[in-house]
Design an enzyme around this catalytic site. Sequence first.
Site, PDB file in Angstrom:
ATOM      1  N   ARG A  41      66.599  72.881  32.618  1.00  0.00           N
ATOM      2  CA  ARG A  41      66.533  73.811  33.757  1.00  0.00           C
ATOM      3  C   ARG A  41      67.052  73.062  34.977  1.00  0.00           C
ATOM      4  NH1 ARG A  41      63.187  75.022  37.895  1.00  0.00           N
ATOM      5  NH2 ARG A  41      62.841  77.213  38.394  1.00  0.00           N
ATOM      6  N   LYS A  87      63.586  66.841  41.254  1.00  0.00           N
ATOM      7  CA  LYS A  87      62.134  66.754  41.482  1.00  0.00           C
ATOM      8  C   LYS A  87      61.706  65.484  42.201  1.00  0.00           C
ATOM      9  CE  LYS A  87      60.452  70.256  38.496  1.00  0.00           C
ATOM     10  NZ  LYS A  87      59.966  70.660  37.194  1.00  0.00           N
TER      11      LYS A  87
END
Length: 258
Positions: free
Chosen positions: A237, A203
Amino acid sequence: MGVVNVTPDSFSDGGRYLDPGAAVAHARALVEEGADILDVGAESSRPGARGISADEELSRLAPVLEGLREFQVPVSVDTAKPEVMRAALAAGASMINDITALRAPGALAAVAPSGAAICLMHMQGEPRTMQREPSYRDVVAEVAAFLEERVAAAEQAGIARERIVVDPGFGFGKTVAHNFELLRSLERIAALGLPVLAGWSRKSTLGAITGRPADDRLAASLAAALLAVERGARIVRVHDVAATRDALAVLAALDGKS
Ligand code: HH2
């Protein structure tokens, strides 16, 4: 949880697995690397992303879910649309991963009768605009209160607690500082008494602190996954399953679990 993005525009792997055969092959590789759950998504939620119709989302998902039917691992479908949830559950999905925490009209009712697991995630705003000006008085308290409210709504709709996973939604309407405040206090989210899912893989917050592009954030992603699990996350995840398993094996050994 290994990520299978059947999208042309995901921030880190957009377009690579849009072809159903490529998506299923990628899913198989993730299982071979040791994924315990597959999370299949057909609509990107990256900051600035525009939504697609349920029909388009389903046309991307259906052939992939068909190809995953023979798989032994549980399949989660990353969607916020009730129509897509119903079709995914009918096609064998055992979990719905909803970044809007079943807030769409009809979403609670779409999931309730199925018996499937559900991940309720916190997001401030919506993907198109969420990173413009995220603001909180107390990010941890507000995220915890939101998740508590959504868990109560789910239970009221007939979804048993045992089916629910919660996720603070790293990167969804949060600054770098908000993300680290949530990571630092992840135990307060775990204190809700439900399994916590954490998504840090590749991210932009990791790009902000390392200066690296999305395809060069593996080391930072492993560090974040490890820190999240150490602070109570039960599911991570990730795009890079084998490397994450190795990193988590070190933590497990430290905890005397191997
Ligand atoms: N992050 C993304 C998508 N779905 N679901 C949960 N529960 N938690 C997350 O942190 C999360 C999520 C974003 O990552 P990715 O799927 O790689 O990108 P995109 O949304 O662009 O497809």
